[in-house]
Write a protein that holds these residues in place. Structure first.
Motif, PDB file in Angstrom:
ATOM      1  N   TYR A  27      41.313  32.185  27.281  1.00 44.97           N
ATOM      2  CA  TYR A  27      40.794  33.555  27.274  1.00 44.97           C
ATOM      3  C   TYR A  27      39.526  33.637  28.115  1.00 44.97           C
ATOM      4  O   TYR A  27      38.735  32.690  28.147  1.00 44.97           O
ATOM      5  N   CYS A  28      39.330  34.777  28.758  1.00 46.99           N
ATOM      6  CA  CYS A  28      38.086  35.083  29.470  1.00 46.99           C
ATOM      7  C   CYS A  28      37.542  36.392  28.925  1.00 46.99           C
ATOM      8  O   CYS A  28      38.308  37.324  28.688  1.00 46.99           O
TER       9      CYS A  28
ATOM     10  N   GLU B  68      34.018  38.699  34.823  1.00 45.01           N
ATOM     11  CA  GLU B  68      35.176  38.587  33.938  1.00 45.01           C
ATOM     12  C   GLU B  68      36.467  38.768  34.730  1.00 45.01           C
ATOM     13  O   GLU B  68      37.438  38.035  34.531  1.00 45.01           O
TER      14      GLU B  68
ATOM     15  N   SER C  68      39.544  36.176  34.986  1.00 45.39           N
ATOM     16  CA  SER C  68      40.864  36.574  34.492  1.00 45.39           C
ATOM     17  C   SER C  68      41.934  36.566  35.575  1.00 45.39           C
ATOM     18  O   SER C  68      43.113  36.435  35.276  1.00 45.39           O
TER      19      SER C  68
ATOM     20  N   LYS D 196      44.788  31.311  35.541  1.00 44.66           N
ATOM     21  CA  LYS D 196      44.575  32.529  34.760  1.00 44.66           C
ATOM     22  C   LYS D 196      44.610  32.177  33.274  1.00 44.66           C
ATOM     23  O   LYS D 196      45.314  31.233  32.883  1.00 44.66           O
TER      24      LYS D 196
ATOM     25  N   ASN E 116      44.858  36.629  28.298  1.00 46.24           N
ATOM     26  CA  ASN E 116      44.477  37.891  28.965  1.00 46.24           C
ATOM     27  C   ASN E 116      44.362  37.748  30.482  1.00 46.24           C
ATOM     28  O   ASN E 116      43.330  38.025  31.066  1.00 46.24           O
TER      29      ASN E 116
END
Length: 154
Positions: free
Chosen positions: A39-40, A135, A139, A147, A151
C-alpha cells in the motif's frame, strides 16, 4: 521528486507508536509485507493550517499510521482493503462460529494481520500538494519499481 532513498528505515506495526514521527507533519508512507509493496498513502491534507500553529494536537502522518495500526475498519480505507482482500479470503471455516457468537470480529483479525506481518516506511514532505504528488508516484510504480498490491494507479 521523491525517491526510494528519501524514506525512513522500515518499522514494524507491532512496535507502534513511533516517537520519531513529528506530531504535526505531512508525509508519504509505504507498507510492506516482506518484499511485497502492499500500500502507498499520504497524510497531511491542509497541513499548512496546522504546521505553524501553537497547537499541541497531533495532525497528519502520525494520525494516519496510528489509524492503520489500530486495525479498525471504521474510517480507515487501508484496513478495509486488508480485511476484504487478505484477511477474509484466508478465514478458516471454524472461525465463522466465533464471529457468530461474538468472540471474534474483523477489526481484531485485521489488527493481528497488520501487527504480525506488516512494516511501514515514511518520508516527510513540506506541503499537502507535495504529499499528494509523491503518493501518485509511489502508486504508479515510479518510486519503488512496482505498484502496490492494494491501491495501484494504472
Amino acid at each position: 521528486m521523491i525517491e526510494s532513498n528519501d524514506f525512513s528505515k522500515r518499522y514494524r506495526f507491532s512496535e507502534w507508536p513511533n516517537t520519531e514521527i513529528p506530531l504535526i507533519t505531512a508525509g508519504l508512507y509505504v507498507i510492506w509485507d516482506d518484499k511485497q509493496l502492499v500500500y502507498c498513502g499520504m497524510s497531511g491534507r491542509e497541513i499548512e493550517k496546522y504546521k505553524y500553529s501553537n497547537s499541541k494536537k497531533k495532525y497528519g502522518l502520525i494520525n494516519r499510521l496510528n489509524s492503520h495500526a489500530s486495525g479498525r475498519l471504521s474510517g480507515d480505507q487501508f484496513c478495509v482493503y486488508v480485511a476484504n482482500r487478505i484477511v477474509i479470503p484466508s478465514l478458516e471455516p471454524e472461525l465463522l462460529e466465533q464471529f457468530r457468537d461474538g468472540t471474534m470480529n474483523l477489526d481484531r483479525l485485521t489488527k493481528r494481520y497488520v501487527h504480525d506481518r506488516l512494516e511501514y516506511q515514511y518520508a516527510l514532505v513540506e506541503s499537502s500538494a507535495e504529499a499528494f504528488a509523491a503518493e501518485n508516484l509511489c502508486s504508479n510504480g515510479t518510486v519503488f519499481g512496482v505498484k502496490p498490491y492494494l491501491n495501484p494507479l494504472n
